[in-house]
Design a protein around this motif. Structure first.
Motif, PDB file in Angstrom:
ATOM      1  N   PHE A  44       0.846  -1.206   0.000  1.00  0.00           N
ATOM      2  CA  PHE A  44       0.000   0.000   0.000  1.00  0.00           C
ATOM      3  C   PHE A  44       0.872   1.242   0.000  1.00  0.00           C
ATOM      4  CE2 PHE A  44      -2.524  -3.323   1.975  1.00  0.00           C
ATOM      5  CZ  PHE A  44      -3.565  -3.317   1.069  1.00  0.00           C
ATOM      6  N   GLY A  91       0.245   5.552   0.731  1.00  0.00           N
ATOM      7  CA  GLY A  91      -0.657   6.674   1.008  1.00  0.00           C
ATOM      8  C   GLY A  91      -0.158   7.893   0.262  1.00  0.00           C
ATOM      9  N   SER A 116       6.869   8.547   3.111  1.00  0.00           N
ATOM     10  CA  SER A 116       7.967   7.854   3.791  1.00  0.00           C
ATOM     11  C   SER A 116       9.242   8.123   3.005  1.00  0.00           C
ATOM     12  CB  SER A 116       7.678   6.357   3.877  1.00  0.00           C
ATOM     13  OG  SER A 116       6.560   6.160   4.716  1.00  0.00           O
ATOM     14  N   THR A 172      -1.513  10.190   4.641  1.00  0.00           N
ATOM     15  CA  THR A 172      -2.900   9.737   4.785  1.00  0.00           C
ATOM     16  C   THR A 172      -3.068   9.064   6.144  1.00  0.00           C
ATOM     17  OG1 THR A 172      -2.283   7.607   3.876  1.00  0.00           O
ATOM     18  CG2 THR A 172      -3.086   9.256   2.302  1.00  0.00           C
ATOM     19  N   TYR A 187      13.125   3.956  12.925  1.00  0.00           N
ATOM     20  CA  TYR A 187      11.759   4.259  12.488  1.00  0.00           C
ATOM     21  C   TYR A 187      11.632   3.974  10.994  1.00  0.00           C
ATOM     22  CZ  TYR A 187       7.560   7.258  12.041  1.00  0.00           C
ATOM     23  OH  TYR A 187       6.301   7.730  11.802  1.00  0.00           O
TER      24      TYR A 187
HETATM   25  C1  FAD Z   1       8.612  16.448   5.346  1.00  0.00           C
HETATM   26  C2  FAD Z   1       8.203  15.255   6.180  1.00  0.00           C
HETATM   27  C3  FAD Z   1       8.022  15.403   7.543  1.00  0.00           C
HETATM   28  C4  FAD Z   1       7.636  14.304   8.311  1.00  0.00           C
HETATM   29  N1  FAD Z   1       7.461  14.471   9.649  1.00  0.00           N
HETATM   30  C5  FAD Z   1       7.117  13.425  10.411  1.00  0.00           C
HETATM   31  C6  FAD Z   1       6.895  13.576  11.807  1.00  0.00           C
HETATM   32  O1  FAD Z   1       7.004  14.670  12.351  1.00  0.00           O
HETATM   33  N2  FAD Z   1       6.550  12.475  12.521  1.00  0.00           N
HETATM   34  C7  FAD Z   1       6.398  11.245  11.941  1.00  0.00           C
HETATM   35  O2  FAD Z   1       6.087  10.287  12.653  1.00  0.00           O
HETATM   36  N3  FAD Z   1       6.581  11.079  10.622  1.00  0.00           N
HETATM   37  C8  FAD Z   1       6.928  12.134   9.848  1.00  0.00           C
HETATM   38  N4  FAD Z   1       7.091  11.968   8.504  1.00  0.00           N
HETATM   39  C9  FAD Z   1       6.911  10.619   7.946  1.00  0.00           C
HETATM   40  C10 FAD Z   1       5.459  10.334   7.559  1.00  0.00           C
HETATM   41  O3  FAD Z   1       4.575  10.813   8.517  1.00  0.00           O
HETATM   42  C11 FAD Z   1       5.263   8.826   7.465  1.00  0.00           C
HETATM   43  O4  FAD Z   1       6.144   8.314   6.507  1.00  0.00           O
HETATM   44  C12 FAD Z   1       3.843   8.407   7.103  1.00  0.00           C
HETATM   45  O5  FAD Z   1       3.746   7.018   7.199  1.00  0.00           O
HETATM   46  C13 FAD Z   1       3.497   8.855   5.694  1.00  0.00           C
HETATM   47  O6  FAD Z   1       2.159   8.535   5.398  1.00  0.00           O
HETATM   48  P1  FAD Z   1       1.747   8.311   3.874  1.00  0.00           P
HETATM   49  O7  FAD Z   1       0.272   8.348   3.796  1.00  0.00           O
HETATM   50  O8  FAD Z   1       2.493   9.206   3.007  1.00  0.00           O
HETATM   51  O9  FAD Z   1       2.190   6.801   3.682  1.00  0.00           O
HETATM   52  P2  FAD Z   1       3.310   6.173   2.718  1.00  0.00           P
HETATM   53  O10 FAD Z   1       4.609   6.778   2.984  1.00  0.00           O
HETATM   54  O11 FAD Z   1       2.794   6.179   1.337  1.00  0.00           O
HETATM   55  O12 FAD Z   1       3.285   4.681   3.286  1.00  0.00           O
HETATM   56  C14 FAD Z   1       3.698   4.428   4.614  1.00  0.00           C
HETATM   57  C15 FAD Z   1       3.290   3.029   5.027  1.00  0.00           C
HETATM   58  O13 FAD Z   1       1.877   2.972   5.170  1.00  0.00           O
HETATM   59  C16 FAD Z   1       1.382   1.816   4.513  1.00  0.00           C
HETATM   60  N5  FAD Z   1      -0.023   2.111   4.160  1.00  0.00           N
HETATM   61  C17 FAD Z   1      -0.502   3.205   3.528  1.00  0.00           C
HETATM   62  N6  FAD Z   1      -1.844   3.121   3.441  1.00  0.00           N
HETATM   63  C18 FAD Z   1      -2.226   1.965   4.032  1.00  0.00           C
HETATM   64  C19 FAD Z   1      -3.483   1.321   4.247  1.00  0.00           C
HETATM   65  N7  FAD Z   1      -4.649   1.852   3.858  1.00  0.00           N
HETATM   66  N8  FAD Z   1      -3.484   0.140   4.889  1.00  0.00           N
HETATM   67  C20 FAD Z   1      -2.326  -0.434   5.300  1.00  0.00           C
HETATM   68  N9  FAD Z   1      -1.123   0.135   5.118  1.00  0.00           N
HETATM   69  C21 FAD Z   1      -1.069   1.313   4.493  1.00  0.00           C
HETATM   70  C22 FAD Z   1       2.334   1.627   3.353  1.00  0.00           C
HETATM   71  O14 FAD Z   1       2.322   0.305   2.872  1.00  0.00           O
HETATM   72  C23 FAD Z   1       3.662   1.967   4.003  1.00  0.00           C
HETATM   73  O15 FAD Z   1       4.185   0.868   4.696  1.00  0.00           O
HETATM   74  C24 FAD Z   1       7.437  13.033   7.699  1.00  0.00           C
HETATM   75  C25 FAD Z   1       7.602  12.895   6.322  1.00  0.00           C
HETATM   76  C26 FAD Z   1       7.969  13.999   5.565  1.00  0.00           C
HETATM   77  C27 FAD Z   1       8.137  13.831   4.086  1.00  0.00           C
END
Ligand code: FAD
Length: 497
Positions: free
Chosen positions: A76, A78, A82, A145, A449
């Motif tokens: 998956f 979002g 990451s 997401t 992490y």
């Molecule tokens: C500029 C920046 C700042 C950030 N700051 C922070 C922070 O302050 N604190 C923190 O904790 N993180 C932080 N992050 C990291 C971010 O919050 C995490 O990587 C988060 O998981 C991203 O969510 P995403 O929807 O983009 O998921 P993705 O990065 O697209 O995926 C993350 C994981 O979620 C899984 N996933 C997605 N949707 C589903 C679903 N429906 N069911 C099951 N699994 C699913 C994916 O398989 C993957 O393993 C930051 C990232 C950036 C780029």
């Protein structure tokens, strides 16, 4: 293509016509995009994958049927925020959930909101703020997401006070690869609740999520900027102030050495209490919160990274870090008020700031060290980077508390998130440096992490986690996904078979 683009190359998913006649893998296949490049947020990795865009729960069910029938690996994705390979899947399917994004219900009396898992933090806060609510936990960017946030169990600048996002989830519905749908809460199917949150998307799909938003009484918070002379001073401030703070975050100048090692600037913030803000609810209006699209009213924010580009080298970054620190004395300890979005999503202020690292890429290395070892552990890491000649350009210090989630990254301590430029030239040196930093983290009882990782190896990950947690997760994976249909590049790199 920079990320999994949903508009250009992916065919819109439509419910299969032949549902009654049984599932047809061929028909499902026609709903996948051609193979395309799916990029990690840090631009340091990509996979060649077909992309699927679910818009309904039935789509997730069809996806798992297809994966079971054809033994196809799926991961998956979002917002794709990451930094490394958590949401890429070489030769498999990447399931881009961003079109599964409806807010389903909201109770303004309790702040309880139910949403599909593709709803972003941006949608959440923009929906909530005019009603006097703010998400209880947000990351430094608003584009993740709910699905991604739960999978990684994200933390905010308030982790020490309120825990990770998982602590604010009342319930979620979940679909495992065997096609079984379950409702999970801290009381119902609690094992799955505490494993899927933090389970990096490897146990099944989050479908809908019930989260409790936080009541707020102002569109602004009171913020104190505080310059600190070194890491010990920063740590002492956090320990002294955390009980009186809602949020604490420290920026660290990683170029400083000697007695100034780890010097930086803290931003402490507290919410205003009911009745304290005469401008409430006016200042909660979206137009008073949304980050401006221009800098100084003239330069489009999307061009800002171009102005930063000349500084994107070690010399320039040393200068920028020093300048930021020294200018901090101008308003040292003078409180001001700042909008929630501005405080929370500072990095989103400069869209595409990561392009500063082009034509190379970036990695983030975030490690978590128990408080008793935090200062010495992070000082050792900062010195090591300087010794190896690879200093990170941006480092952020946060305080954490432990939580009950199975693969949690949080400890009763501190984390430092460090952004390194990653180029073809420095790659092998940088990966060697990461190995050395891993050893410092592990010997100090620390953790890593997955959301931020690009370099971890299975043997180091195993040493950083309690054995019983890993065994429990492994058993859970075997039960829910015996054929390992859910696999990301991260899973194959760090978890292995
Ligand atoms: C500029 C920046 C700042 C950030 N700051 C922070 C922070 O302050 N604190 C923190 O904790 N993180 C932080 N992050 C990291 C971010 O919050 C995490 O990587 C988060 O998981 C991203 O969510 P995403 O929807 O983009 O998921 P993705 O990065 O697209 O995926 C993350 C994981 O979620 C899984 N996933 C997605 N949707 C589903 C679903 N429906 N069911 C099951 N699994 C699913 C994916 O398989 C993957 O393993 C930051 C990232 C950036 C780029």
């Amino acid at each position: 293509m920079a990320t999994a683009s949903k508009k250009k190359t992916v065919k819109k998913s439509v419910s299969p016509k032949s549902k009654k006649a049984g599932f047809d893998p061929k028909e499902f296949e026609s709903r996948l995009s051609p193979v395309q490049k799916v990029e990690a947020w840090g631009m340091n990795h990509f996979s060649n994958s077909k992309v699927f865009l679910p818009t309904s729960i039935q789509d997730f069910k069809d996806l798992f049927s297809y994966a079971r029938d054809t033994n196809t690996k799926i991961a998956f994705r979002g917002g794709g925020c990451s930094y490394g390979d958590a949401a890429t899947n070489e030769k498999g399917i990447v399931v881009d959930i961003r079109s599964f994004n409806k807010i389903l219900s909201f109770d303004p009396k309790t702040g309880i909101l139910v949403a599909e898992s593709g709803v972003t933090i941006k949608q959440l806060w923009e929906f909530g703020i005019e009603k006097g609510f703010w998400p209880p936990v947000v990351s430094g960017t608003m584009f993740p997401t709910l699905g991604g946030a739960l999978s990684m169990n994200i933390h905010g600048k308030n982790n020490f006070a309120v825990g990770p996002i998982g602590d604010h989830i009342q319930e979620f519905t979940f679909l495992s690869p065997d096609g079984k749908e379950s409702v999970c809460s801290p009381k119902k199917n609690s094992d799955l609740f505490y494993s899927a949150i933090s389970g990096f998307g490897m146990l099944g799909a989050f479908l809908t999520v019930t989260i409790k938003l936080k009541k707020i009484y102002s569109g602004k918070m009171k913020v104190w900027p505080v310059n600190t002379a070194n890491l010990q001073e920063m740590y002492d401030y956090f320990e002294r102030e955390y009980k009186q703070s809602d949020y604490l975050v420290g920026w660290v100048d990683s170029f400083a050495s000697g007695k100034g090692i780890g010097r930086g600037q803290i931003h402490k913030a507290v919410h205003l209490k009911a009745g304290e803000d005469p401008d409430f609810p006016e200042n909660c209006k979206l137009e008073n919160q949304i980050l401006p699209s221009t800098f100084l009213g003239i330069i489009p924010k999307s061009w800002m990274w171009l102005f930063m580009y000349p500084f994107s080298n070690n010399f320039g970054m040393r200068f920028v870090n020093f300048g930021k620190w020294i200018s901090g004395f101008l308003n040292n300890n003078k409180p001001y008020q700042q909008g929630h979005a501005e405080y929370a999503f500072l990095l989103d202020y400069v869209p595409n700031w990561k392009f500063m690292y082009k034509p190379g890429a970036m990695i983030q290395y975030q490690s978590f060290i128990p408080k008793e070892n935090a200062v010495k552990g992070f000082e050792e890491i900062l010195s090591l980077c300087q010794k190896r000649g690879i200093v990170n350009w941006l480092a952020v210090f946060k305080k954490h508390r432990p939580d009950k989630f199975l693969l949690t990254h949080a400890v009763d301590g501190y984390s430092m998130a460090m952004d390194f430029p990653a180029t073809k030239r420095n790659k092998s040196k940088l990966w060697e440096l990461a190995k050395e930093m891993d050893e410092i983290v592990v010997k100090n009882g620390g953790r890593f992490y997955f959301a931020k990782d690009s370099t971890l190896r299975p043997e180091v990950y195993r040493r950083s986690m309690p054995k019983q947690n890993l065994e429990k997760f492994r058993a859970m994976k075997k039960k829910l996904d015996p054929k390992n249909l859910l696999e990301s590049d991260l899973f194959r790199r760090v978890w292995g078979k």
